[in-house]
Design a protein around this motif. Structure first.
Motif: not given
Ligand SMILES: [Zn+2]
Ligand SMILES: [Zn+2]
Length: 142
Positions: A108-119
């Motif tokens: 799991n990686d916070q970057i992916l969670e942030d990416f989702e928000k940005d998208l």
């Protein structure tokens, strides 16, 4: 999301399916082996010990149904190798799949969670979930 037998029962009932003893045993194996990403054959070999009356075809069919109902998710390596795990909201993770030895690693990686928000912001799209799989070679197979 089925995290207990009770959850599974209600998901099945909502979709007009019964919690048969075979479905119960298969769910039990999935619950007991969380994080293992078992294949249908591996599930079958455990199930068989508890209920010798269950055939491999039933295991396949049940897993198919569970996937359809969102109870389990399938990790596909190729036509001949699929692994299964219970869908879980609490245990949010992604997968690294080794195409040579079929090993599954979770991350799991916070970057992916942030990416989702940005998208979501960028496209004004309300993301409800994401599933990410990376295919490649594990350390031993490189
Ligand atoms: Zn997993
Ligand atoms: Zn490997």
């Amino acid at each position: 999301m089925a995290n207990s037998l009770k959850d599974l029962k209600s998901i099945l009932a909502e979709n007009n399916y019964k919690l048969t003893s075979q479905r119960k045993v298969i769910l039990g194996v999935l619950l007991e082996n969380k994080g293992e990403h078992l294949s249908a054959e591996e599930i079958y070999s455990i199930v068989k010990q508890e209920d010798p009356g269950i055939g491999l075809a039933t295991v396949y069919r049940t897993l198919e149904l569970f996937c359809e109902l969102g109870i389990t998710q399938q990790l596909t390596f190729d036509e001949t190798c699929r692994r299964y795990e219970l869908e879980s909201e609490e245990d949010h993770h992604h997968h690294l799949l080794c195409v040579k030895c079929s090993k599954v690693m979770e991350f799991n990686d916070q970057i992916l969670e942030d990416f989702e928000k940005d998208l979501g912001k960028k496209y004004n799209f309300k993301v409800t979930e994401h599933k990410i799989k990376f295919y490649g070679y594990c350390e031993e197979c490189q």
